[in-house]
Write a protein that holds these residues in place. Structure first.
Motif, PDB file in Angstrom:
ATOM      1  N   VAL A  26      38.612  72.131  21.677  1.00 18.69           N
ATOM      2  CA  VAL A  26      38.443  73.356  22.461  1.00 18.69           C
ATOM      3  C   VAL A  26      38.915  73.064  23.880  1.00 18.69           C
ATOM      4  CG1 VAL A  26      36.565  74.384  21.140  1.00 18.69           C
ATOM      5  CG2 VAL A  26      36.039  72.722  22.917  1.00 18.69           C
ATOM      6  N   THR A  27      39.510  74.087  24.496  1.00 20.22           N
ATOM      7  CA  THR A  27      40.022  73.894  25.862  1.00 20.22           C
ATOM      8  C   THR A  27      39.385  74.849  26.857  1.00 20.22           C
ATOM      9  OG1 THR A  27      41.881  75.289  25.252  1.00 20.22           O
ATOM     10  CG2 THR A  27      42.242  72.902  25.196  1.00 20.22           C
ATOM     11  N   PHE A  28      38.407  75.636  26.429  1.00 19.24           N
ATOM     12  CA  PHE A  28      37.631  76.401  27.409  1.00 19.24           C
ATOM     13  C   PHE A  28      36.262  76.726  26.837  1.00 19.24           C
ATOM     14  CE2 PHE A  28      39.873  79.664  25.000  1.00 19.24           C
ATOM     15  CZ  PHE A  28      38.981  80.707  24.855  1.00 19.24           C
ATOM     16  N   THR A  29      35.290  76.880  27.737  1.00 19.00           N
ATOM     17  CA  THR A  29      33.938  77.267  27.356  1.00 19.00           C
ATOM     18  C   THR A  29      33.982  78.663  26.754  1.00 19.00           C
ATOM     19  OG1 THR A  29      33.111  76.011  29.210  1.00 19.00           O
ATOM     20  CG2 THR A  29      31.600  77.573  28.236  1.00 19.00           C
ATOM     21  N   GLY A  30      33.492  78.806  25.549  1.00 22.31           N
ATOM     22  CA  GLY A  30      33.502  80.118  24.923  1.00 22.31           C
ATOM     23  C   GLY A  30      34.467  80.217  23.754  1.00 22.31           C
TER      24      GLY A  30
ATOM     25  N   ASN B 246      47.254  80.564  36.871  1.00 23.42           N
ATOM     26  CA  ASN B 246      46.332  79.989  35.889  1.00 23.42           C
ATOM     27  C   ASN B 246      46.398  80.809  34.603  1.00 23.42           C
ATOM     28  OD1 ASN B 246      44.178  78.742  34.607  1.00 23.42           O
ATOM     29  ND2 ASN B 246      42.968  78.616  36.494  1.00 23.42           N
ATOM     30  N   LEU B 247      46.735  80.172  33.494  1.00 26.06           N
ATOM     31  CA  LEU B 247      46.855  80.892  32.225  1.00 26.06           C
ATOM     32  C   LEU B 247      45.675  80.621  31.299  1.00 26.06           C
ATOM     33  CD1 LEU B 247      50.670  80.322  31.604  1.00 26.06           C
ATOM     34  CD2 LEU B 247      49.572  82.287  32.666  1.00 26.06           C
ATOM     35  N   GLY B 248      44.768  79.700  31.712  1.00 25.68           N
ATOM     36  CA  GLY B 248      43.603  79.394  30.898  1.00 25.68           C
ATOM     37  C   GLY B 248      43.866  78.252  29.930  1.00 25.68           C
ATOM     38  N   GLY B 249      42.916  78.032  29.026  1.00 27.91           N
ATOM     39  CA  GLY B 249      42.995  76.901  28.103  1.00 27.91           C
ATOM     40  C   GLY B 249      43.988  77.105  26.989  1.00 27.91           C
ATOM     41  N   THR B 250      44.162  78.341  26.565  1.00 25.49           N
ATOM     42  CA  THR B 250      45.187  78.690  25.581  1.00 25.49           C
ATOM     43  C   THR B 250      45.849  79.975  26.056  1.00 25.49           C
ATOM     44  OG1 THR B 250      43.493  79.846  24.297  1.00 25.49           O
ATOM     45  CG2 THR B 250      44.062  77.624  23.579  1.00 25.49           C
TER      46      THR B 250
ATOM     47  N   ASN C  83      41.071  74.372  31.971  1.00 28.57           N
ATOM     48  CA  ASN C  83      39.916  74.534  31.077  1.00 28.57           C
ATOM     49  C   ASN C  83      39.110  75.766  31.460  1.00 28.57           C
ATOM     50  OD1 ASN C  83      40.121  71.153  31.302  1.00 28.57           O
ATOM     51  ND2 ASN C  83      40.133  72.119  29.296  1.00 28.57           N
ATOM     52  N   THR C  84      39.763  76.897  31.381  1.00 26.52           N
ATOM     53  CA  THR C  84      39.122  78.176  31.718  1.00 26.52           C
ATOM     54  C   THR C  84      39.525  79.213  30.677  1.00 26.52           C
ATOM     55  OG1 THR C  84      41.011  78.885  33.039  1.00 26.52           O
ATOM     56  CG2 THR C  84      39.272  77.681  34.201  1.00 26.52           C
ATOM     57  N   GLY C  85      38.865  80.345  30.714  1.00 25.29           N
ATOM     58  CA  GLY C  85      39.173  81.417  29.766  1.00 25.29           C
ATOM     59  C   GLY C  85      40.614  81.906  29.938  1.00 25.29           C
ATOM     60  N   MET C  86      41.133  82.532  28.889  1.00 26.59           N
ATOM     61  CA  MET C  86      42.520  82.996  28.914  1.00 26.59           C
ATOM     62  C   MET C  86      42.725  84.063  29.992  1.00 26.59           C
ATOM     63  SD  MET C  86      43.565  83.195  24.895  1.00 26.59           S
ATOM     64  CE  MET C  86      42.154  84.167  24.336  1.00 26.59           C
ATOM     65  N   VAL C  87      43.920  84.034  30.592  1.00 28.17           N
ATOM     66  CA  VAL C  87      44.267  85.013  31.627  1.00 28.17           C
ATOM     67  C   VAL C  87      45.446  85.833  31.124  1.00 28.17           C
ATOM     68  CG1 VAL C  87      44.984  85.351  34.022  1.00 28.17           C
ATOM     69  CG2 VAL C  87      43.501  83.427  33.427  1.00 28.17           C
ATOM     70  N   ASP C  88      45.336  87.132  31.225  1.00 27.86           N
ATOM     71  CA  ASP C  88      46.427  87.999  30.776  1.00 27.86           C
ATOM     72  C   ASP C  88      46.410  89.265  31.635  1.00 27.86           C
ATOM     73  OD1 ASP C  88      48.456  89.244  29.231  1.00 27.86           O
ATOM     74  OD2 ASP C  88      47.783  88.191  27.436  1.00 27.86           O
ATOM     75  N   ALA C  89      47.048  90.316  31.158  1.00 33.71           N
ATOM     76  CA  ALA C  89      47.172  91.537  31.951  1.00 33.71           C
ATOM     77  C   ALA C  89      45.813  92.143  32.256  1.00 33.71           C
ATOM     78  CB  ALA C  89      48.021  92.548  31.201  1.00 33.71           C
TER      79      ALA C  89
END
Lengths: 792, 286
Positions: free
Chosen positions: A101-105, A318-322, A358-364
């Motif tokens: 896993v690469t982010f919490t959640g 920042n794009l997040g963990g995935t 290692n953060t949640g995914m970032v998108d639009a």
């Protein structure tokens, strides 16, 4: 034009929404339905050594427990928008994660039970052996030597490296300039927070061997495409996607998420039991996409008269963990290429690194890239004004793209030869200055300063790329998403004269059922009440790309227009036959076919529709029924613009910022429904002001989301705000026959920098030139009191 | 958002509630539910049993008797805020209650639940402390009264024993030339107090300060009584400069709380500003 477009009518949707009759996803109950709860990683970065589900499985009421290994046959979710080399190292989520896993959640297991309560109890009985790994959460620090590495195929955590503009020419402009200002800034991470969290219900039919998935999606057709072609590897006719009433999205519901695949796959494993998963607010915060999160340095070059000659930008996004579905396009195509704003900057260069952390995914998120660009440009303008001791309105004026320069190709190169369609930027500024009585306002400010009060005036002039569509632009290989982005509409006039419009776009608060009915009713000369708009079910609506990028009216609305035009042509042919006239002698006006010059003897569209449906007396070679479908791919995007003004007062003893007044002058082209446009502007403005002053997602050094609930994440409340004043100019878009530009994101794109510029203006006596958002009371107080001019 | 399993009991009387508390170990009392239920939904609290006291009529309402005002534990914030008895005789409590949460919360949340929960950022504790209030408790061995100053022990911790029930809050009716105010710097996310200042000022006929109190919510783990500031004001002519001077010289707060929106040191700075503003407003209202 008829009588419906331009009318500020109340929304057809509202009675069912305000009486609680609308059916949201969680209102759907299917026979035999079971309930899923997802076990999510408590760690931001970890290897999964093993998962023991046996204790959970034995809890009474549990129907099944599954881990990532159970869905190893499903492909990882696709990343559709592959700018800057993303295709080489796209690391996307799986239905459930298997190895790491690469982010919490991130989801690692799912429990399905007779009730959600039992499923939640069982989550505590799953034992996961994690090997915890070091964590990095900052977009720029992730690229530094020694940073924890998230993915083997992305050295230094760099997912993409992208640029636009001319670096050499921009460097030259910086070297030649009278003044150069260097500034670093952060565009902080935001959490979209739709009122309805996400959810999905999956139903597999063992007989037909196909799936139905109800989902809270802004783009059900795209979900079907991505799930079938990329994840499940089945033909699209094996999946039906239904978005019921959707309670807000702001972009976060565009994307394909693991849970949508999970409910379908679990239903199949359970022999077709309907499986419901409904997100909690906590899950919504850690597992649904976030927005923004840029770390930027820029240099702006100007002449002494305020003319800006160059802008050089370097951004770590920042794009997040995935990677989420279109993560790659937001900080590139929709950001770097917008850095000219409303100005004729001759030289622009922008470099963007998209990084894994290692953060949640970032998108639009509402505006998507464009607010980030607009914020930077408008801060740069104010920095130049402050440096040259010029009025910020004047610096804007000398740099605007003049009306005669349209169509205009900015130095940031929109891509594929696209140009700004039309604009009258100074007109919007002049109107705003007049409405706020600018001259007096500055005098008022001077008097306030005399009296020891900190009043500030902030401007924001913006342009956005809206009507996101042209396939030749967004589909472009190498930067686009390798697919089209047209929109569709079917229009049918039933034999009773009632019209049904089906659209491939999706309404989750925009009011399509009203505005799209207004378009059809207007052109057909009918009552809006006689037009019903259907959407959001892949069964029964033509393929469409969904609702985002302020595109449903400017693209989907035009598809309706074109279908109606074809229906009118057919109606004229049938009407001429009914009137025993030659087709070339008749015309269609106000809902009637008649011989030119003889409107008294006419056939109404309703009469023609009846004749077309019963079909026993049609002109030779004419098919029955008034029915047409259009797939519309516009030649260009649309470019709404405007100027907003924000007036604040800062309490110097507490740092609290009070917004005293907010005026938005927007040019969204032709308005279909001014009431809905106003609502869109109000909501958008508030979201931008919230970024400016209050909202901010914060991860600690362990990758835990500190702002993980509404007790910590400062969503704006009504009493924080003054009544927003709206006004407009109207410059119809030449791109489409309706002259529509789009309005869904304008407010958000404009407002954050308006309030930040106002606060910085208020603090100018302390020598303050910039503060990073959100401008919390503490941050403002500290800025005042560390300036050397404050209380200490 | 899905609580763990629990048993539910409804008490028809105070005596039944006390009996149920004895019968069920680790049971929690449910009044308005606005602190307990959110914690249960997040599974931060997982009591095996809930004892609902919400319908015990004798614990509701405001009464005024011989210079003393008693507010039943189950009186909701909206009723405290709207009480004519309080508005006439103890406006500070009504003003603080009008600051709690939002309209819906104020119509469900109770003053007793609020005090028993002892959230340091809530609006009521400082007001009750500033008024010199008394907390009425009852348990298996009978009833007792605790001064507000002794009731709040630590973060979410009070002198209320596990087998006891909070029945009422008692405050003295305001007398003489007295003014009060509750001023709050609101947390931008939760709406709780980042700094809430409750001030009471009583003036002599000549306008000098006969007595004052000043307490804070939101700054420290228990409501902070700034008695050094108010002690310094007694006997003084209360012009703005005197108030500013008393606060600057005497306000001393240690161990402040902090979060991502407001650090501890910043909260102390806010307390200085709010101390001055609250004392001046209370003086003006006297």
């Amino acid at each position: 034009m008829g009588k419906a477009i331009g009318q500020a009518i109340k929304r057809k949707e509202d009675p069912r929404l305000i009486t609680g009759q609308a059916k949201y996803l969680d209102d759907i109950q299917l026979p035999g339905m079971v309930h899923a709860a997802v076990l999510r990683s408590p760690y931001a970065h970890a290897k999964i050594n093993s998962i023991d589900t046996s204790e959970a499985e034995s809890l009474p009421g549990v129907v099944g427990v599954f881990t990532g290994k159970d869905f190893a046959d499903l492909n990882p979710l696709p990343c559709a928008w592959q700018a800057g080399g993303v295709n080489n190292n796209a690391n996307t989520p799986r239905t459930l994660e298997i190895d790491k896993v690469t982010f919490t959640g991130a989801g690692v297991a799912v429990v399905v039970a007779e009730s959600r309560y039992i499923a939640e109890d069982a989550l505590a009985l799953i034992h996961v052996d994690y090997e915890v790994l070091p964590v990095v959460v900052d977009a720029k620090k992730a690229t530094e030597p020694g940073a924890p590495q998230l993915h083997e195929n992305a050295p230094n955590n760099i997912c993409m490296e992208w640029s636009c503009g001319d670096e050499a020419a921009t460097d030259q402009a910086l070297a030649d300039a009278d003044v150069v200002i260097k500034q670093s800034l952060r565009n902080q991470r935001l959490i979209p927070t739709p009122m309805e969290p996400r959810g999905a219900i999956g139903v597999f039919s063992p007989v037909a061997e196909d799936y139905t998935v109800y989902m809270t999606s802004q783009a059900p057709h795209v979900m079907r495409l991505l799930m079938t072609a990329f994840v499940f590897g089945i033909p699209e006719n094996k999946l039906r996607c239904i978005s019921p009433q959707v309670g807000g999205g702001f972009g976060a519901k565009i994307f394909l998420y693991p849970e949508y695949c999970m409910v379908a796959a679990v239903s199949k494993k359970l022999g077709g039991l309907p499986v419901k998963w409904m997100e909690t607010r906590r899950e919504n915060y850690i597992a649904t996409t976030h927005g923004r999160d840029h770390v930027t340095e820029f240099e702006v070059a100007a002449k002494n008269d305020g003319t800006i000659t160059g802008l050089k930008v370097e951004t770590y996004a920042n794009l997040g963990g995935t990677l989420s579905t279109i993560a790659g396009g937001i900080p590139t195509t929709l950001y770097g290429r917008l850095l000219s704003g409303v100005y004729k900057f001759p030289n622009i260069y922008c470099k963007v690194y998209g990084t894994y952390t290692n953060t949640g995914m970032v998108d639009a998120y509402r505006g998507a890239g464009r607010p980030e660009a607009s914020y930077l440009v408008e801060r740069a303008i104010d920095l130049v004004a402050q440096k040259l001791n010029m009025d910020p309105a004047e610096v804007r004026r000398v740099n605007y793209i003049p009306p005669e320069a349209f169509p205009y190709a900015p130095a940031s190169n929109i891509l594929n030869g696209l140009k700004y369609d039309s604009g009258e930027y100074e007109g919007a500024l002049n109107k705003a200055l007049e409405l706020v009585d600018y001259k007096n306002l500055r005098q008022e400010q001077a008097a306030a300063r005399e009296a020891g009060r900190l009043m500030g005036i902030g401007f924001s002039s913006y342009v956005e790329i809206c009507g996101v569509a042209p396939s030749a632009w967004i589909g472009l290989n190498g930067e686009g998403w390798g697919a089209g982005l047209w929109e569709s509409a079917n229009v049918r006039v039933h034999l009773t004269g009632q019209v049904v419009v089906t659209t491939g776009s999706q309404s989750h608060g925009q009011g399509h059922e009203t505005t799209m009915a207004q378009i059809a009713a207007d052109l057909l000369g009918m009552d809006v009440a006689d037009v019903r708009v259907e959407h959001s079910d892949t069964l029964g609506t033509p393929f469409g790309y969904g609702t985002y990028g302020s595109r449903s009216a400017a693209v989907g609305g035009v598809a309706i227009h074109n279908s109606v035009q074809k229906i009118i042509e057919k109606a004229k042919k049938i009407g001429a036959h009914m009137l025993e006239a030659a087709p070339e002698d008749v015309t269609f006006e106000d809902g009637k076919v008649f011989v030119k010059g003889s409107p008294d003897k006419a056939k109404t569209i309703q009469e023609v529709a009846l004749a077309a449906a019963v079909a026993y007396d049609l002109p030779e070679g004419t098919e029955p029924f008034l029915d047409d479908t259009t797939y519309y791919d516009p030649p260009n995007c649309t470019y709404p613009f405007g100027t907003h003004v924000c007036i604040v007062e800062v309490d110097k003893d507490t740092g609290h910022v009070a917004i005293k007044r907010y005026l938005a002058v927007d040019d969204v082209g032709k308005k279909i429904n001014p009431l809905i446009v106003d609502g869109q502007i109000h909501g958008g403005v508030v979201q931008g002001l919230a970024q400016g002053l209050w909202e901010g997602a914060v991860y600690d050094d362990n990758g835990q989301l500190v702002s993980g609930s509404l007790m910590d994440y400062a969503l704006p409340k009504a009493h924080f705000l003054p009544m927003i004043e709206t006004d407009s100019t109207e410059t119809p878009s030449p791109v489409n026959p309706l002259g529509i530009k789009g309005a869904g994101e304008a407010g958000t794109i404009a407002s954050a920098q308006a309030v930040v510029n106002a606060v910085v203006d208020a603090l100018a006596p302390y020598g303050i030139t910039h503060l990073d958002m959100p401008l919390t009371s503490q941050k403002v107080w500290e800025a005042i009191h560390s300036s050397g001019n404050g209380r200490e | 958002m899905y609580p763990a399993k629990f048993d539910y009991y409804r008490a028809a009387s105070v005596q039944e509630a006390i009996q149920l508390l004895q019968d069920h170990e680790d049971a929690k009392l449910l009044a308005g539910g606005h602190s307990l239920i959110p914690a249960m939904k997040l599974r931060l609290a997982q009591p095996p049993a809930i004892i609902d006291i919400g319908r015990i009529a004798e614990l509701k309402g405001v009464s005024h008797d011989n210079g003393s005002i008693k507010i039943g534990a189950l009186t909701v914030h909206a009723d405290v805020a709207a009480s004519n008895v309080l508005k006439s005789n103890c406006p500070l409590l009504a003003e603080a209650a009008s600051n709690v949460g939002d309209r819906q919360v104020r119509h469900k949340g109770t003053i007793g639940g609020n005090i028993a929960h002892a959230d340091p950022a809530s609006d009521m504790p400082a007001a009750i402390l500033a008024l010199g209030g008394t907390i009425h408790l009852i348990g298996p061995s009978g009833s007792r009264q605790v001064a507000a100053a002794d009731f709040f022990i630590d973060l979410l911790a009070t002198d209320l024993h596990e087998d006891e029930l909070l029945t009422a809050i008692e405050v003295p009716a305001q007398s003489g030339k007295t003014g009060s105010c509750y001023l709050k710097f609101e947390h931008p996310a939760s709406g709780y107090a980042v700094c809430g200042a409750a001030a009471v000022v009583t003036l002599n006929d000549d306008g000098a300060c006969a007595g004052a109190s000043l307490c804070f919510n939101g700054v420290t783990a228990t409501p902070h009584n700034a008695s050094a500031v108010t002690d310094a004001l007694v006997g003084q002519a209360l012009d703005d400069a005197a108030i500013d001077k008393a606060v600057d010289a005497n306000l001393s707060i240690s161990d402040p709380m902090g979060d991502m929106h407001a650090s501890g040191p910043y909260r102390i700075e806010l307390a200085k500003t709010f101390a001055k503003r609250a004392l001046k407003l209370a003086r003006d209202r006297a």
